[in-house]
Design an enzyme around this catalytic site. Structure first.
Site, PDB file in Angstrom:
ATOM      1  N   ARG A   9      -9.935 -12.121   1.750  1.00  0.00           N
ATOM      2  CA  ARG A   9     -10.978 -12.834   1.203  1.00  0.00           C
ATOM      3  C   ARG A   9     -10.721 -14.638   1.272  1.00  0.00           C
ATOM      4  O   ARG A   9     -11.160 -15.666   1.247  1.00  0.00           O
ATOM      5  CB  ARG A   9     -11.242 -12.704  -0.501  1.00  0.00           C
ATOM      6  CG  ARG A   9     -10.303 -12.201  -1.303  1.00  0.00           C
ATOM      7  CD  ARG A   9     -10.310 -11.708  -2.146  1.00  0.00           C
ATOM      8  NE  ARG A   9     -10.619  -9.927  -2.399  1.00  0.00           N
ATOM      9  CZ  ARG A   9     -11.131  -8.727  -3.234  1.00  0.00           C
ATOM     10  NH1 ARG A   9     -11.146  -9.802  -4.487  1.00  0.00           N
ATOM     11  NH2 ARG A   9     -11.185  -8.335  -3.048  1.00  0.00           N
ATOM     12  N   LYS A  20       0.936  -0.988   0.084  1.00  0.00           N
ATOM     13  CA  LYS A  20       0.267   0.259   0.016  1.00  0.00           C
ATOM     14  C   LYS A  20       0.822   1.052   0.104  1.00  0.00           C
ATOM     15  O   LYS A  20       1.938   1.320   0.573  1.00  0.00           O
ATOM     16  CB  LYS A  20      -0.719  -0.409   0.904  1.00  0.00           C
ATOM     17  CG  LYS A  20      -2.024  -0.892   1.470  1.00  0.00           C
ATOM     18  CD  LYS A  20      -2.582  -1.228   2.391  1.00  0.00           C
ATOM     19  CE  LYS A  20      -3.963  -2.226   2.414  1.00  0.00           C
ATOM     20  NZ  LYS A  20      -4.777  -2.069   2.041  1.00  0.00           N
TER      21      LYS A  20
END
Length: 500
Positions: A338, A264
Site C-alpha cells: 500500500r 515473514k
C-alpha cells in the site's frame, strides 16, 4: 514462453494439418454426442464415446486415433457440459491444450455461435498450452506453436486478433511472475518492460532513485531502501490520437517480499516473488490495448521495489512522506504494498484521468475471505459496476466488497497523517487496505472541492497464483488473472465512457 499463433479458418476441421484435432462432446439426456463436428469423416468418433468412457462432462478428455480421411495425426475429445457457453468453451479448450502437452499444432472443432465464443476458444487453447521451462535443464517437450479453429462465424478474424493480443499479455504476466527474484528485480523488471514494448506505440518513462527522491516518492523509496537493488517507478503510456477517455492503471510491483523488518515466517516467504503480479498485470494490459489499437488513452504505473531487511531497511515507527505530502507512519513493514501504491495513485491522479484502477496482491485477508479464485473489488460504485460487467463478459471472478468509513479510525497515527496498519488488529484487513488506498486518490480537477477521480481496487492475492492442480486454462502457478477483464474494461470505456 512464446504465445502460439492463433488463427480461424472456414476450412473443415478434418482437413486441418495438426498433431491433434480437438473435437467437442456435449452431455445430453440421451448420452454424449459430438458437437461442432458435423463432418461425416468425424462421425465414426460417435460410436467410440461409450468405449472411451467420455460422457461430455465439462473438461474431461480422451484421445482417439484419427478416423479415415482426417488430416490430424490424432483426435482429442473434450467434454463441454450440457450447454456450451463462452466460459465453458474457454475452459474446455484450455483443458484440451493441457492434455495435448507436446503437440506443436492444435486444430479445433468446437462449436462457436458468435465472435465472443471464437475468442474464448482461442484464448483457452493458448493459455492452457502455457509451459514455463526457462530454468529447466535437459530436453523439453515441444511448445504449442499454432492453434487453428474451424469456424464460419462472422468477425471471427477480429476475434482471433483480440484473443492473440490478450493471450500474449497473459503469457507475459505469467512469465514475469515465474521468473525467480534473483533475476527479476526493479531494474531488470523495468528493462523487461522496454523489451516487451518494442515495436508498439507506447512511451516509457522511468524514475531511478535520484528521480524518485526529486519527485518525492517516499513510499517507493522507503520500501526499497533495505535492498541493494534499488527501486524504480515506470510509467507506460499509450495515447492514440483522438482518444477521449483516459484510464490509469496502477500496479504493485514488489519483486520479492520478505516482510522487511516485520519478517515473514519462512514458509510464508516462499512464493513471495509473486508480489509483483499487479505491476506485471497493468504492463501486460497496456501493451495488449496498444497492440489492438483501442481508441483509449492508457497509462500504467509500475511501482517497483524489493522489500528486504537490512541495516538500511525502514523500521516500524518510521514516517514516510508520500508524493503530494501525505505522511504515513509505518507500523508494519510487511504492509508495504500500500505504500508503493500510494505513490502510484498520487502520480496517476496528477494527470486527471477519467478512471483509476489499481491491481495488487495486497492482503492475505483477501484470500481468507474470498478463497483462491475470486479477486476482491472495492471502490466507487459506477466504476465497480463497470469492472463487474467486464468480469462477467470475460469469465473473470470478482466480488464487490465495502469500504466502511468507520475503518479509517483504525489506521490513525499519533504523529503522522495516517498509519499503514494497526498491529494486533485482525478484522477487515482487506477493507482497511482499501480504505488506506482511497486516501491517495486525487480529484478530477485542481479545486479542493472537485469530485474524486473514479477509482477501483482489485486485490488479487488469492487468484494471482494457483497453488493447486491445473484446471481449464489455468496452470499451476501464476494465472494472469484480471488481464482479460481489464482489456475488456478499457474497450467498454473507449466505447461509452464511465457513465452510460
Amino acid at each position: 514462453m512464446t504465445c502460439p499463433s492463433l488463427a480461424v479458418t472456414s476450412s473443415p476441421a478434418a482437413d486441418l494439418e495438426a498433431d491433434l484435432l480437438v473435437v467437442g462432446v456435449v452431455s445430453t439426456p440421451e448420452g454424449p454426442a459430438l458437437a461442432g463436428a458435423e463432418d461425416a469423416r468425424l462421425s465414426p468418433l460417435a460410436a467410440s464415446l461409450g468405449a472411451l468412457g467420455i460422457t461430455g462432462a465439462a473438461d474431461e478428455t480422451a484421445r482417439h486415433p484419427s478416423p479415415e480421411g482426417v488430416a490430424a495425426a490424432a483426435v482429442l475429445l473434450v467434454g463441454l457440459g450440457s450447454s456450451p457457453t463462452a466460459d465453458s468453451l474457454r475452459s474446455a479448450a484450455g483443458s484440451a491444450a493441457r492434455a495435448a502437452a507436446g503437440a506443436e499444432r492444435l486444430a479445433l472443432a468446437l462449436p462457436t455461435a458468435d465472435a465472443a465464443q471464437v475468442q474464448a476458444v482461442l484464448e483457452g487453447a493458448a493459455l492452457g498450452g502455457y509451459r514455463y521451462t526457462a530454468y529447466r535443464s535437459g530436453e523439453q517437450k515441444p511448445a504449442l506453436a499454432r492453434v487453428e479453429l474451424s469456424s464460419a462465424v462472422d468477425d471471427a478474424a477480429a476475434a482471433a486478433e483480440t484473443a492473440e493480443a490478450v493471450a500474449e499479455a497473459v503469457v507475459a504476466v505469467r512469465d514475469l511472475v515465474n521468473t525467480p527474484p534473483n533475476d527479476l528485480y526493479p531494474a531488470s523488471f523495468a528493462a523487461r518492460a522496454h523489451e516487451l514494448a518494442e515495436g508498439l506505440p507506447v512511451e516509457i518513462q522511468e524514475w531511478d532513485v535520484p528521480a524518485l527522491q526529486e519527485g518525492g516518492f517516499g513510499g517507493i523509496l522507503g520500501v526499497g531502501q533495505g535492498s541493494s537493488r534499488p527501486p524504480r517507478l515506470v510509467a507506460v503510456r499509450y495515447a492514440p490520437e483522438g482518444a477521449e477517455q483516459h484510464l490509469a492503471l496502477v500496479g504493485k510491483g514488489i519483486t520479492f517480499d520478505s516482510g522487511g523488518l516485520s519478517l515473514k515466517p519462512p514458509a510464508a516467504m516462499v512464493g513471495m516473488k509473486y508480489d509483483m503480479t499487479g505491476a506485471a498485470t497493468v504492463l501486460g494490459v497496456t501493451l495488449a490495448i496498444a497492440r489492438l489499437g483501442l481508441p483509449i488513452r492508457v497509462t500504467a504505473w509500475l511501482c517497483l521495489a524489493e522489500n528486504l531487511p537490512s541495516s538500511t531497511a525502514m523500521r516500524p515507527n518510521d514516517v514516510l512522506t508520500i508524493r503530494g505530502g501525505t505522511t504515513v507512519e509505518v507500523l508494519n513493514t510487511d504492509a508495504e504494498g500500500r505504500l508503493v501504491l500510494a505513490d502510484g495513485l498520487v502520480a496517476a491522479s496528477e494527470e486527471h484521468p477519467d478512471a483509476i484502477v489499481d491491481v495488487a496482491t495486497l492482503t492475505g485477508a483477501a484470500r481468507v475471505a474470498l478463497g483462491d479464485r475470486y479477486a476482491g473489488l472495492m471502490g466507487d460504485d459506477a466504476l465497480v459496476g463497470r469492472v463487474q460487467e467486464a468480469a462477467a463478459a470475460t469469465g473473470e471472478l470478482v466480488w464487490p466488497m465495502p469500504l466502511p468509513a468507520d475503518l479509517r479510525s483504525i489506521i490513525s497515527s499519533e504523529i503522522a497523517d495516517i498509519a499503514n496498519a494497526k498491529p494486533g488488529n485482525t478484522a477487515a484487513g482487506m477493507l482497511i487496505a482499501g480504505v488506506f488506498l482511497q486516501e491517495f486518490v486525487g480529484r478530477t480537477g485542481d479545486a479542493q472541492d472537485a469530485p474524486r477521480i473514479p477509482w477501483a481496487h482489485l486485490d488479487i492475492a488469492g487468484p494471482a497464483n494457483n497453488g493447486t492442480a491445473a484446471y481449464g486454462h489455468t496452470p499451476k502457478g501464476p494465472s494472469g488473472v484480471t488481464v482479460r477483464l481489464l482489456v475488456e474494461l478499457a474497450r467498454g470505456l473507449a466505447d461509452s465512457g464511465l457513465q452510460r
